[in-house]
Design a protein around this motif. Structure first.
Motif, PDB file in Angstrom:
ATOM      1  N   HIS A   1      -1.735   0.701   5.099  1.00  0.00           N
ATOM      2  CA  HIS A   1      -0.307   0.501   5.144  1.00  0.00           C
ATOM      3  C   HIS A   1       0.179  -0.794   5.225  1.00  0.00           C
ATOM      4  CE1 HIS A   1      -0.674   4.744   4.712  1.00  0.00           C
ATOM      5  NE2 HIS A   1      -0.769   4.936   6.005  1.00  0.00           N
TER       6      HIS A   1
ATOM      7  N   SER B   1      -0.911   5.263  -2.673  1.00  0.00           N
ATOM      8  CA  SER B   1      -1.179   5.849  -1.304  1.00  0.00           C
ATOM      9  C   SER B   1      -0.929   4.879  -0.209  1.00  0.00           C
ATOM     10  CB  SER B   1      -2.737   5.634  -1.422  1.00  0.00           C
ATOM     11  OG  SER B   1      -3.488   4.487  -1.551  1.00  0.00           O
ATOM     12  N   GLU B   2      -0.143   3.904  -0.317  1.00  0.00           N
ATOM     13  CA  GLU B   2      -0.008   3.080   0.959  1.00  0.00           C
ATOM     14  C   GLU B   2       1.456   3.113   1.211  1.00  0.00           C
ATOM     15  OE1 GLU B   2      -3.609  -0.299   0.152  1.00  0.00           O
ATOM     16  OE2 GLU B   2      -1.621  -0.658  -0.620  1.00  0.00           O
ATOM     17  N   HIS B   3       2.006   3.231   2.505  1.00  0.00           N
ATOM     18  CA  HIS B   3       3.354   3.424   2.910  1.00  0.00           C
ATOM     19  C   HIS B   3       3.537   1.898   3.428  1.00  0.00           C
ATOM     20  CE1 HIS B   3       3.626   7.806   3.647  1.00  0.00           C
ATOM     21  NE2 HIS B   3       2.503   7.879   2.863  1.00  0.00           N
TER      22      HIS B   3
ATOM     23  N   ARG C   1       7.247   7.083   0.897  1.00  0.00           N
ATOM     24  CA  ARG C   1       6.367   6.075   1.512  1.00  0.00           C
ATOM     25  C   ARG C   1       7.047   4.814   2.028  1.00  0.00           C
ATOM     26  NH1 ARG C   1       3.820   2.832  -2.332  1.00  0.00           N
ATOM     27  NH2 ARG C   1       5.557   3.136  -3.917  1.00  0.00           N
TER      28      ARG C   1
END
Ligand code: SAM
Length: 277
Positions: free
Chosen positions: A66, A88-90, A117
């Protein structure tokens, strides 16, 4: 968001073939620049280009995680983090005086306000390690930017937070280092590094920011800076100079600044061709 190909068609004919408009590796950055170069905030193009390069390097190495910023203001630098974040990354954006609607407006081209996200947090960074949403996120962030309260105490807190949340491969960017306006930040950063040599190593410093990596990964970032960073900045259109004016045993970090005498690299004072890292 205007695509890189559309930007090339809109560019003056003499610039349309420049790498910024033709190199797929620079597409995200060209698109970011188109929308955000006029946005209000404190994020110089040189730093934006360095970030984009280091974030692209992380992606090339498959170092996921992240992204987090302390000190968002209206979201100018946050927009680049959001632009480079994978699905898939916040993206966690923390500000004690969060200008929520300004930030949402700035980010609108990159990420929907309701996207799960995106985490916009009106929070004092001194309390961040107690944030209920972050307690299970230790070690999961690949990129952290510290640009909040400009006090020595806040730099200590924010670096401790970055140590807790940063992954093994993470990179930490710290703002206003070597700035004459905020000498306390430079003092605080070097004090932290000296007192916690196992947390982070300085790898790059210049254009108002310092970049830290975990000691075990510092050499990977140093190698990238030596071999690739300057060339990528040139393709973006920025002529920088990478400096290594001392021995690794003294301080193993590169300096970066505006190019002097047409030289992309600067080594030891007594023999400019020697660059040791
Ligand atoms: C220099 S601005 C950030 C600039 C921004 N990164 C940009 O791209 O334009 C500093 C920000 O830090 C915030 N801030 C100040 N003290 C803070 C604290 N203790 N915790 C979190 N944010 C803080 C301010 O509200 C302000 O928005």
């Amino acid at each position: 968001m205007t695509t890189q190909a559309e930007l090339a068609r809109m560019a003056p004919p003499e610039t349309a073939n420049e790498p910024l408009f033709t190199d797929p590796d620079l597409a995200a950055f060209a698109e970011y620049l188109q929308t955000y170069s006029a946005a209000e905030g404190w994020f110089a193009i040189e730093s934006a280009a360095i970030w984009d390069s280091l974030l692209a390097f992380q992606e090339r190495r498959n170092w996921g995680g992240h992204l987090l910023e302390v000190g968002v203001y209206k979201g100018k630098s946050a927009a680049l983090m959001a632009k480079r974040a994978k699905s898939s990354e916040h993206v966690w954006l923390i500000d004690r005086f969060l200008r929520r609607s300004d930030v949402q407006r700035t980010l609108a081209e990159v990420i929907e306000p309701a996207d799960p996200r995106l985490h916009l947090e009106n929070f004092d960074s001194f309390q961040l390690q107690r944030h209920p949403g972050l307690v299970d996120q230790f070690g999961k962030f690949r990129f952290l930017h510290i640009d909040g309260e400009h006090s020595a105490a806040a730099v200590q807190e924010d670096l401790a937070m970055a140590h807790a949340y940063g992954s093994r491969e993470c990179l930490v960017s710290v703002d206003d280092i070597l700035s004459w306006t905020y000498p306390q930040l430079t003092e605080s950063l070097f004090r932290y590094l000296r007192e916690h040599p196992d947390h982070f190593s300085l790898v790059l410093i210049g254009f108002n920011k310092a970049y830290l990596a975990r000691p075990a990964y510092a050499h990977e970032y140093l190698k990238y800076c030596r071999e690739d960073l300057i060339g990528r900045l040139e393709r973006i259109g920025i002529d920088a100079q990478l400096s290594k004016s001392s021995y690794p045993a003294e301080l193993n970090a590169f300096g970066i600044g505006p190019r002097h005498d047409g030289q992309a690299y600067r080594g030891l004072d007594h023999d400019n061709s020697i660059i040791l890292y």
